[in-house]
Design a protein around this motif. Structure first.
Motif, PDB file in Angstrom:
ATOM      1  N   MET A  30      -7.242   7.178   7.548  1.00  0.00           N
ATOM      2  CA  MET A  30      -6.905   6.480   6.305  1.00  0.00           C
ATOM      3  C   MET A  30      -8.178   6.190   5.505  1.00  0.00           C
ATOM      4  N   ASP A  31      -8.141   6.417   4.202  1.00  0.00           N
ATOM      5  CA  ASP A  31      -9.288   6.182   3.327  1.00  0.00           C
ATOM      6  C   ASP A  31      -9.583   4.686   3.246  1.00  0.00           C
ATOM      7  N   ARG A  32     -10.768   4.289   3.719  1.00  0.00           N
ATOM      8  CA  ARG A  32     -11.134   2.873   3.743  1.00  0.00           C
ATOM      9  C   ARG A  32     -11.227   2.284   2.344  1.00  0.00           C
ATOM     10  N   THR A  33     -11.621   3.097   1.370  1.00  0.00           N
ATOM     11  CA  THR A  33     -11.713   2.608  -0.012  1.00  0.00           C
ATOM     12  C   THR A  33     -10.345   2.180  -0.520  1.00  0.00           C
ATOM     13  N   VAL A  34      -9.327   2.972  -0.177  1.00  0.00           N
ATOM     14  CA  VAL A  34      -7.961   2.667  -0.609  1.00  0.00           C
ATOM     15  C   VAL A  34      -7.465   1.375   0.030  1.00  0.00           C
ATOM     16  N   THR A  35      -7.627   1.255   1.351  1.00  0.00           N
ATOM     17  CA  THR A  35      -7.135   0.053   2.031  1.00  0.00           C
ATOM     18  C   THR A  35      -7.880  -1.198   1.564  1.00  0.00           C
ATOM     19  N   ALA A  36      -9.163  -1.048   1.248  1.00  0.00           N
ATOM     20  CA  ALA A  36      -9.935  -2.190   0.737  1.00  0.00           C
ATOM     21  C   ALA A  36      -9.437  -2.608  -0.640  1.00  0.00           C
ATOM     22  N   ALA A  37      -9.110  -1.637  -1.490  1.00  0.00           N
ATOM     23  CA  ALA A  37      -8.614  -1.943  -2.829  1.00  0.00           C
ATOM     24  C   ALA A  37      -7.259  -2.646  -2.760  1.00  0.00           C
TER      25      ALA A  37
ATOM     26  N   ASP B 172      -7.266   3.879  -8.086  1.00  0.00           N
ATOM     27  CA  ASP B 172      -7.069   3.400  -6.709  1.00  0.00           C
ATOM     28  C   ASP B 172      -5.602   3.456  -6.316  1.00  0.00           C
ATOM     29  N   ILE B 173      -4.725   3.109  -7.264  1.00  0.00           N
ATOM     30  CA  ILE B 173      -3.282   3.143  -6.971  1.00  0.00           C
ATOM     31  C   ILE B 173      -2.821   4.577  -6.750  1.00  0.00           C
ATOM     32  N   LEU B 174      -3.289   5.497  -7.593  1.00  0.00           N
ATOM     33  CA  LEU B 174      -2.917   6.900  -7.421  1.00  0.00           C
ATOM     34  C   LEU B 174      -3.453   7.449  -6.102  1.00  0.00           C
ATOM     35  N   ALA B 175      -4.658   7.006  -5.711  1.00  0.00           N
ATOM     36  CA  ALA B 175      -5.220   7.425  -4.426  1.00  0.00           C
ATOM     37  C   ALA B 175      -4.388   6.868  -3.273  1.00  0.00           C
ATOM     38  N   ALA B 176      -3.913   5.624  -3.415  1.00  0.00           N
ATOM     39  CA  ALA B 176      -3.060   5.023  -2.384  1.00  0.00           C
ATOM     40  C   ALA B 176      -1.744   5.789  -2.258  1.00  0.00           C
TER      41      ALA B 176
ATOM     42  N   ALA C 189       4.334   3.375   2.561  1.00  0.00           N
ATOM     43  CA  ALA C 189       3.468   2.455   1.827  1.00  0.00           C
ATOM     44  C   ALA C 189       2.976   1.319   2.719  1.00  0.00           C
ATOM     45  N   LEU C 190       3.860   0.777   3.556  1.00  0.00           N
ATOM     46  CA  LEU C 190       3.452  -0.285   4.473  1.00  0.00           C
ATOM     47  C   LEU C 190       2.438   0.226   5.489  1.00  0.00           C
ATOM     48  N   ALA C 191       2.572   1.487   5.865  1.00  0.00           N
ATOM     49  CA  ALA C 191       1.595   2.069   6.778  1.00  0.00           C
ATOM     50  C   ALA C 191       0.214   2.103   6.136  1.00  0.00           C
ATOM     51  N   VAL C 192       0.156   2.425   4.848  1.00  0.00           N
ATOM     52  CA  VAL C 192      -1.123   2.420   4.123  1.00  0.00           C
ATOM     53  C   VAL C 192      -1.708   1.010   4.093  1.00  0.00           C
ATOM     54  N   ILE C 193      -0.865   0.027   3.788  1.00  0.00           N
ATOM     55  CA  ILE C 193      -1.329  -1.367   3.733  1.00  0.00           C
ATOM     56  C   ILE C 193      -1.863  -1.815   5.091  1.00  0.00           C
TER      57      ILE C 193
END
Length: 314
Positions: free
Chosen positions: A1-8, A205-209, A257-261
Motif C-alpha cells: 500500500m502506498d504510504r503517501t496515500v494512507t498518510a493523506a 491524493d484522492i485519485l491515487a487512493a 476503500a476500508l482496506a486502504v484506510i
C-alpha cells in the motif's frame, strides 16, 4: 500500500475531527465513500452537524467545492447550468452550474421537486451533464454529500428509490452523549472552528487512493459473504424489493476503500459487516410504505446476525 496515500487519508480524518466531535465511524465511512467513488446521504435531525461534516471534508482537501441549497423553486438548470444567448456574438454560451465541482453539498435535498432532484441523477451516476444535446464530463473526483431532515415533512418531496439507489451510503449523525456535548461546547464556545481548517490533501491524493482501492484483493469467500447478504434481502417476506446488484458492488467497493484506510491490500469479512447497514438499508423497499427507516436497518442487522461469516485467515 502506498504510504503517501494512507498518510493523506489519515490527515483528512484527523482534520475533520478537529471540528466534528464523537463521529469517528461516520467520518471513517464518509471518507471511505469518497475513496470508493460513491456519494453519501446524511439523514438526521437539524443541528447534528450534517452540513458541518460536509464542509469540513471539503476544506480538508485542496479541491473545488460548491453548495446548493435545495428549495421548491429550484430548477434543474440551476444545478447543471444552461446555454445563454450572447447578443454580441450571436451564439449560445454555456454557463456552468454548481455541479461542475469536485465536492458538492446538496443541502436539504428533499426540499426540491422531483424534477429538480432528477437533475442530479445523470451527474451522480454517469459523471456527466447533458444540456441541449451536448454532453460535458465532470471533473474527477466528483463527490456528492446530500443532507435531509427525516422528521419534517411539510414542503418536502421524498427521494424516490431510483435516486436513493445512487447514494452509496445513507448515514445518520446521531446525538452526542454528555461527554461529547461538553467537548462540543468547549471547542465551539470561543468561535467558529471551520474557517481555521486548512487543506491537508489534494484531489490528486484522492485519485491515487481510488487507484489503490482498485488494486485491493477481494477473496472469493468475502465476495460470497456479500452476495449471501444481498440475496437474503431479496428473499425477505417483509420486503417488497431487496437490494439490486448495485448494492452488491457498493459493498465490495466500500470493503476495498476500508482496506486502504486500514493499510491493507485485501478485504476481510469485517469490512462487509461494518458497511452492510449504511450501504443496503436505504435500497430496501418495505412491504408497507409507512415503515420507518429504522425498520430496514433492523432487517439488514437481522440478516447479518444469521449470515454465516467466513472464517478463513485473510
Amino acid at each position: 500500500m502506498d504510504r503517501t496515500v494512507t498518510a493523506a487519508i489519515a490527515a483528512i480524518r484527523h482534520n475533520i475531527e478537529k471540528v466534528i466531535v464523537g463521529q469517528d465511524e461516520t467520518i471513517r465511512l464518509t471518507v471511505a465513500a469518497l475513496i470508493a467513488g460513491g456519494h453519501v446521504l446524511l439523514e438526521d435531525l437539524p443541528g447534528t452537524g450534517k452540513t458541518m461534516l460536509a464542509r469540513s471534508l471539503a476544506k480538508s482537501i485542496d479541491a473545488d467545492f460548491a453548495r446548493i441549497q435545495f428549495t421548491p423553486d429550484l430548477l434543474p438548470s440551476d444545478i447543471t447550468g444552461l446555454d445563454v444567448y450572447q447578443q454580441n456574438t450571436g451564439e449560445f454560451e454555456f454557463r456552468k452550474g454548481p455541479v461542475f465541482t469536485n465536492i458538492l453539498l446538496a443541502d436539504e435535498i428533499n426540499r426540491a421537486t422531483p424534477r429538480t432532484q432528477s437533475g442530479l441523477l445523470e451527474c451522480m451516476q454517469e459523471r456527466q451533464v447533458t444540456v441541449d444535446g451536448t454532453t460535458r464530463k465532470l471533473d474527477e473526483p466528483f463527490f456528492v454529500i446530500a443532507t435531509q431532515n427525516p422528521i419534517e415533512t411539510a414542503g418536502t418531496f421524498p427521494l424516490p428509490e431510483a435516486q436513493l439507489d445512487r447514494f452509496m451510503l445513507r448515514l445518520s449523525m446521531g446525538l452526542p452523549d454528555r461527554r461529547e456535548e461538553l467537548e462540543i461546547m468547549k471547542r465551539h464556545v470561543s468561535g467558529e472552528l471551520l474557517p481555521a481548517l486548512k487543506p491537508v490533501a489534494s484531489k490528486e491524493d484522492i485519485l491515487a487512493a481510488r487507484a489503490e482501492a482498485a488494486k485491493v484483493r477481494i477473496p472469493e469467500e468475502v465476495a460470497g459473504y456479500a452476495a449471501d447478504i444481498v440475496i437474503a434481502t431479496r428473499n425477505r417476506k417483509d420486503l417488497y424489493a431487496g437490494a439490486s446488484p448495485r448494492g452488491s458492488l457498493a459493498l465490495l467497493r466500500m470493503a476495498q476503500a476500508l482496506a486502504v484506510i486500514d493499510d491493507r491490500d485485501y478485504a476481510v469479512p469485517e469490512d462487509i459487516k461494518e458497511t452492510a447497514v449504511p450501504v443496503l438499508a436505504h435500497r430496501l423497499v418495505p412491504l408497507h410504505t409507512y415503515a420507518a427507516v429504522q425498520d430496514t436497518k433492523e432487517i439488514v442487522a437481522d440478516i447479518l446476525h444469521s449470515a454465516q461469516v467466513p472464517t478463513e485467515r485473510f
